[in-house]
Design a protein around this motif. Structure first.
Motif, PDB file in Angstrom:
ATOM      1  N   THR A  44       0.785  -1.234   0.000  1.00 31.52           N
ATOM      2  CA  THR A  44       0.000   0.000   0.000  1.00 31.52           C
ATOM      3  C   THR A  44       0.818   1.285   0.000  1.00 31.52           C
ATOM      4  O   THR A  44       0.250   2.366  -0.165  1.00 31.52           O
ATOM      5  CB  THR A  44      -0.939   0.041   1.223  1.00 31.52           C
ATOM      6  N   HIS A  69       0.553  14.917  -5.016  1.00 30.95           N
ATOM      7  CA  HIS A  69       0.217  13.825  -5.932  1.00 30.95           C
ATOM      8  C   HIS A  69       1.303  13.707  -6.990  1.00 30.95           C
ATOM      9  O   HIS A  69       1.659  14.695  -7.628  1.00 30.95           O
ATOM     10  CB  HIS A  69      -1.135  14.060  -6.593  1.00 30.95           C
ATOM     11  N   ARG A 123       3.855   3.623  -9.894  1.00 28.36           N
ATOM     12  CA  ARG A 123       2.733   3.672  -8.962  1.00 28.36           C
ATOM     13  C   ARG A 123       2.291   5.118  -8.833  1.00 28.36           C
ATOM     14  O   ARG A 123       3.113   6.028  -8.714  1.00 28.36           O
ATOM     15  CB  ARG A 123       3.124   3.154  -7.564  1.00 28.36           C
ATOM     16  N   ARG A 124       0.998   5.339  -8.844  1.00 22.13           N
ATOM     17  CA  ARG A 124       0.450   6.665  -8.572  1.00 22.13           C
ATOM     18  C   ARG A 124       0.462   6.839  -7.052  1.00 22.13           C
ATOM     19  O   ARG A 124       0.084   5.921  -6.317  1.00 22.13           O
ATOM     20  CB  ARG A 124      -0.964   6.747  -9.113  1.00 22.13           C
ATOM     21  N   CYS A 125       0.925   7.998  -6.559  1.00 20.18           N
ATOM     22  CA  CYS A 125       1.172   8.177  -5.129  1.00 20.18           C
ATOM     23  C   CYS A 125       0.555   9.453  -4.577  1.00 20.18           C
ATOM     24  O   CYS A 125       0.306  10.412  -5.302  1.00 20.18           O
ATOM     25  CB  CYS A 125       2.673   8.252  -4.863  1.00 20.18           C
ATOM     26  N   GLU A 126       0.402   9.437  -3.261  1.00 20.36           N
ATOM     27  CA  GLU A 126       0.004  10.621  -2.507  1.00 20.36           C
ATOM     28  C   GLU A 126       0.942  10.740  -1.314  1.00 20.36           C
ATOM     29  O   GLU A 126       1.238   9.739  -0.646  1.00 20.36           O
ATOM     30  CB  GLU A 126      -1.436  10.495  -2.025  1.00 20.36           C
ATOM     31  N   CYS A 128      -5.351  12.277 -10.128  1.00 17.89           N
ATOM     32  CA  CYS A 128      -4.066  12.627  -9.503  1.00 17.89           C
ATOM     33  C   CYS A 128      -4.132  13.970  -8.887  1.00 17.89           C
ATOM     34  O   CYS A 128      -4.350  14.966  -9.231  1.00 17.89           O
ATOM     35  CB  CYS A 128      -2.938  12.573 -10.524  1.00 17.89           C
ATOM     36  N   LYS A 183      -1.884   4.996  -4.598  1.00 22.47           N
ATOM     37  CA  LYS A 183      -3.286   5.216  -4.919  1.00 22.47           C
ATOM     38  C   LYS A 183      -3.752   4.118  -5.868  1.00 22.47           C
ATOM     39  O   LYS A 183      -3.002   3.692  -6.730  1.00 22.47           O
ATOM     40  CB  LYS A 183      -3.482   6.579  -5.583  1.00 22.47           C
ATOM     41  N   THR A 184      -4.987   3.682  -5.717  1.00 19.38           N
ATOM     42  CA  THR A 184      -5.541   2.654  -6.582  1.00 19.38           C
ATOM     43  C   THR A 184      -6.839   3.151  -7.201  1.00 19.38           C
ATOM     44  O   THR A 184      -7.386   4.165  -6.780  1.00 19.38           O
ATOM     45  CB  THR A 184      -5.831   1.357  -5.793  1.00 19.38           C
ATOM     46  N   ALA A 222      -9.129   7.219  -9.180  1.00 18.43           N
ATOM     47  CA  ALA A 222      -9.104   8.522  -8.521  1.00 18.43           C
ATOM     48  C   ALA A 222      -8.176   9.454  -9.278  1.00 18.43           C
ATOM     49  O   ALA A 222      -7.114   9.043  -9.729  1.00 18.43           O
ATOM     50  CB  ALA A 222      -8.643   8.379  -7.071  1.00 18.43           C
TER      51      ALA A 222
END
Length: 93
Positions: free
Chosen positions: A40, A57, A70-73, A93, A87-88, A91
């Motif tokens: 995660t 983001h 990976r898309r991240c926050e 960015c 992020k999954t 959603a």
């Protein structure tokens, strides 16, 4: 593996794994070292100024070609060390 407060297990790496953080809009990038990761999220050590992470983001590029990412926050920033959440779903960015 190291347990966390949320029960997620993190893997801590013995060797340096260099990666790149890239802005969602492509305006900035920073090299980083992956310290530990889970399904995660991850903890990274950022090369250079971490000020760009105020956008919160971004992408973590896992390969030099950019094909694995990976898309991240941003969750936490402490100096050059950042905790990020993967992020999954769809959603924005």
């Amino acid at each position: 593996m190291l347990p966390t407060k949320r029960g997620t297990r993190f893997v801590r790496f013995e060797h340096e794994h260099r990666m790149t953080l890239l802005a969602a809009d492509g305006r900035w990038w920073r090299n980083c070292i992956l310290i530990e990761a889970s399904e995660t999220g991850a903890r990274v050590l950022i090369d250079g100024s971490p000020d760009v992470l105020r956008s919160r983001h971004f992408f973590l590029l896992l390969s030099t070609t950019g094909l694995a990412f990976r898309r991240c926050e941003l969750v936490r920033l402490d100096g050059s060390e950042a905790d990020i959440l993967f992020k999954t779903g769809n959603a924005p960015c």
